[in-house]
Design a protein around this motif. Structure first.
Motif, mmCIF file in Angstrom:
data_model
loop_
_atom_site.group_PDB
_atom_site.id
_atom_site.type_symbol
_atom_site.label_atom_id
_atom_site.label_comp_id
_atom_site.label_asym_id
_atom_site.label_seq_id
_atom_site.Cartn_x
_atom_site.Cartn_y
_atom_site.Cartn_z
ATOM 1 N N SER A 170 2.996 10.189 -4.616
ATOM 2 C CA SER A 170 2.786 10.811 -3.310
ATOM 3 C C SER A 170 4.115 11.068 -2.614
ATOM 4 C CB SER A 170 1.906 9.901 -2.429
ATOM 5 O OG SER A 170 1.885 10.364 -1.093
ATOM 6 N N SER B 187 0.821 -1.212 0.000
ATOM 7 C CA SER B 187 0.000 0.000 0.000
ATOM 8 C C SER B 187 0.855 1.262 0.000
ATOM 9 C CB SER B 187 -0.937 -0.003 1.210
ATOM 10 O OG SER B 187 -0.214 -0.003 2.424
ATOM 11 N N PHE B 188 2.076 1.182 0.546
ATOM 12 C CA PHE B 188 3.008 2.315 0.508
ATOM 13 C C PHE B 188 3.761 2.351 -0.824
ATOM 14 C CE2 PHE B 188 2.316 1.507 4.975
ATOM 15 C CZ PHE B 188 2.176 2.772 5.507
ATOM 16 N N GLN C 62 2.148 3.953 -3.947
ATOM 17 C CA GLN C 62 1.996 5.409 -3.983
ATOM 18 C C GLN C 62 3.319 6.154 -4.180
ATOM 19 O OE1 GLN C 62 -1.091 6.857 -3.624
ATOM 20 N NE2 GLN C 62 -1.987 4.799 -3.569
ATOM 21 N N HIS D 276 4.352 12.253 0.314
ATOM 22 C CA HIS D 276 4.137 11.805 1.694
ATOM 23 C C HIS D 276 4.562 10.342 1.845
ATOM 24 C CE1 HIS D 276 2.194 11.157 5.555
ATOM 25 N NE2 HIS D 276 1.496 10.157 5.028
ATOM 26 N N HIS D 277 4.141 9.490 0.917
ATOM 27 C CA HIS D 277 4.493 8.076 1.000
ATOM 28 C C HIS D 277 5.992 7.866 0.790
ATOM 29 C CE1 HIS D 277 0.153 7.541 0.690
ATOM 30 N NE2 HIS D 277 0.328 6.309 1.120
#
Length: 586
Positions: free
Chosen positions: A516, A508-509, A512, A518-519
């Motif tokens: 992303s 899931s990380f 992205q 952020h990720h």
């Protein structure tokens, strides 16, 4: 009352006492001939005698106690009690058969004294106590499952009231077993008592009835709009409520209960917090039965648990279909373990620095004869709940170790150096886990150092018992990996407490990373902390070259995903090994 002499009551006083006594007294000779009886004795005996003589005790009681004469004869001439408080049926009175009690004593001179009294009220009270005990949960004082079902039966037998509905809410305390294990059963019992009291307060339910009242007499409560709260299992509670016939009413009550139950519970100097899974079902007069209504609510609660707990689910008919399929799959799984239907596939893990095959992860698949290929998501949970996960895990591990040992001999240069196998939450508590793994390693010739066992982050962080088992496994000389990192309960700061060698960054990380920032920051921080603790890192779910490039730049050690290969059957994996040219680009 007559005058009293200085020595005590007069003869007139004694006669008045005997006349008014609620207990019947009879004096008779050894053959039962009655010489004297009080008015109460005559009142109790007369309906029993019928056409028999009232002059003889045995004759008057011949129908009610046919063996009394023989019993007296068997007792013999010795003084003492012949029978004490023997209950027997009396005459009908106000539609109810009376219960009488007889005590019979032989005096030294051979005469008989009978004490006869009406025990109907006492018998009725005793029946109520027994009935109350049968309908009351002894730990919490709440109505038990039987009482809840009888209450539902009363409600469902009444005509449906326009604008009103009956709802059954089934509640289960999430991870209550963990509380019992960590704090002890005494604390667990005390917690159940606090939960029961809070449920009663939150629903404004009637207080549990006193032990000497009829707990099963629920009609008065059923005629009110007050909910009934019951304990229907170990950590399971049910609430039966009459509400306005709107979805909002059910939602409001269920959310209110969930909110109240989530507040901390204080046990001595300890504060505990519990979450609850809740299922809600309708109870419709003329359509449902008590058992069906409770079953539907429990099904909805089970769905809430499988979705992670701490949530509310309304029953729908699809749940019945899923339950039937789950039951069928459980039966089929019992048969399939140890057959070719259950087989192992392998997904490579490559070194991101140069693309060399570093490891291979063994994954179980099920080729169901009716449903086709099933992924572990569909049957691992069933295996855990049904107690089959130990047997299934042993088969998977033994198969994977045997084939991996063969690859080490066939492909000493190109083959993987490490075999990764998952451990589920149902396997770790098994007492034979460690010895079972030792046996498989010995039987297959698999070096312990070439085996990597993987546990999810949420499982590894649960409690000390799990972490102790991880230490036992680590002492075998194998590698431990923390799977799905970032999705569980651990923090980067607490990683050093776990006996793991490798972190697997969840897909899931990884998915992205290209979109992303952020990720990217989270993944990079995880890799840096892992390296500071001498942990290696693997990124799962790599599907694009861009993701692989970012991870390699972050100094992630290994990668796994469709970019390199999907899970492959044994023959296909061997072919993949032979054909593949080392390249981190897949």
């Amino acid at each position: 009352m007559g005058e009293q002499s200085a020595g005590g009551p007069t003869e007139q006083d004694l006669l008045q006492f005997l006349y008014r006594s609620p207990v019947g007294l009879i004096d008779a000779d050894a053959e039962g001939a009655i010489a004297l009886m009080t008015p109460m004795a005559a009142q109790l005996l007369l309906p029993l005698a019928g056409t028999a003589s009232m002059d003889n005790l045995f004759d008057a009681l011949a129908v009610a106690l046919p063996g009394l004469r023989a019993r007296v004869a068997a007792h013999g001439p010795a003084a003492g009690p012949v029978c004490v408080a023997q209950r027997f049926a009396g005459a009908q009175r106000n539609g109810e058969r009376a219960t009488l009690s007889l005590s019979l004593f032989r005096a030294e001179d051979g005469r008989l004294t009978a004490v006869l009294h009406d025990a109907t009220h006492e018998e009725r009270r005793q029946r109520r106590r027994v009935e109350a005990a049968a309908h009351t949960d002894s730990l919490t004082g709440l109505p038990n499952r039987q009482a809840v079902q009888e209450h539902l039966a009363v409600l469902l037998a009444q005509p449906r009231t326009p604008g009103r509905q009956h709802a059954v809410l089934f509640l289960n305390c999430d991870r209550f077993q963990h509380i019992n294990d960590s704090a002890g059963h005494t604390a667990g019992d005390a917690l159940l008592g606090l939960i029961a009291a809070r449920l009663v307060d939150a629903t404004d339910a009637a207080a549990p009835p006193a032990p000497d009242t009829v707990a099963a007499s629920l009609e008065p409560l059923a005629r009110t709009a007050r909910p009934l709260v019951g304990r229907v299992g170990g950590d399971e509670f049910a609430v039966v409520a009459e509400l306005d016939d709107t979805p909002t009413a059910v939602h409001t009550l269920s959310v209110h209960l969930a909110t109240e139950l989530a507040r901390p519970y204080v046990l001595g100097d300890r504060s505990m917090q519990c979450s609850f899974s809740m299922g809600v079902a309708a109870a419709i007069p003329g359509e449902d039965t008590p058992g069906r209504s409770l079953y539907h609510a429990r099904l909805a609660m089970t769905e809430a648990q499988r979705e992670g707990g701490a949530r509310i689910r309304l029953f729908d008919t699809l749940m019945l279909q899923r339950t039937r399929r789950r039951t069928d799959l459980e039966n089929d799984l019992r048969r399939a373990i140890g057959t070719p239907e259950l087989h192992v596939v392998y997904q490579p893990v490559v070194r991101l620095a140069d693309g060399a095959v570093e490891a291979v992860e063994a994954l179980v698949r099920w080729q169901h004869p009716l449903h086709g290929a099933l992924s572990p998501v569909e049957f691992i949970g069933i295996a855990e709940d049904a107690g089959l996960i130990g047997a299934l895990g042993q088969v998977v591990l033994a198969t994977a170790c045997r084939e991996f040992a063969q690859w080490r001999q066939r492909y000493p240069e190109r083959g993987p150096r490490l075999l990764a196998v998952n451990l589920s939450r149902g396997q770790l508590p098994e007492p034979t886990l460690v010895t079972g793994i030792e046996d498989i390693l010995r039987d297959t010739g698999m070096p312990a150092g070439a085996l990597q066992l993987e546990v999810t982050e949420s499982l590894a962080a649960q409690d000390e018992a799990v972490q102790m088992r991880l230490h036992e496994l680590k002492r075998l000389g194998l590698t431990l990996a923390l799977d799905d990192f970032g999705t569980g309960y651990s923090s980067l700061a607490s990683l050093y407490q776990l006996p793991v060698d490798l972190l697997k960054i969840d897909r899931s990380f990884v998915s992205q990373l290209e979109t992303s920032a952020h990720h990217r920051v989270l993944v990079e921080a995880t890799i840096k902390v892992a390296k500071s603790l001498n942990f290696r890192t693997v990124a799962e779910g790599i599907e694009t070259v861009g993701q692989a490039e970012i991870l390699r730049a972050m100094d992630c050690d290994k990668g796994q995903g469709y970019l390199f290969a999907r899970p492959l059957q044994t023959d296909a994996f061997e072919a993949w090994l032979q054909q593949r040219q080392p390249s981190w680009r897949g």
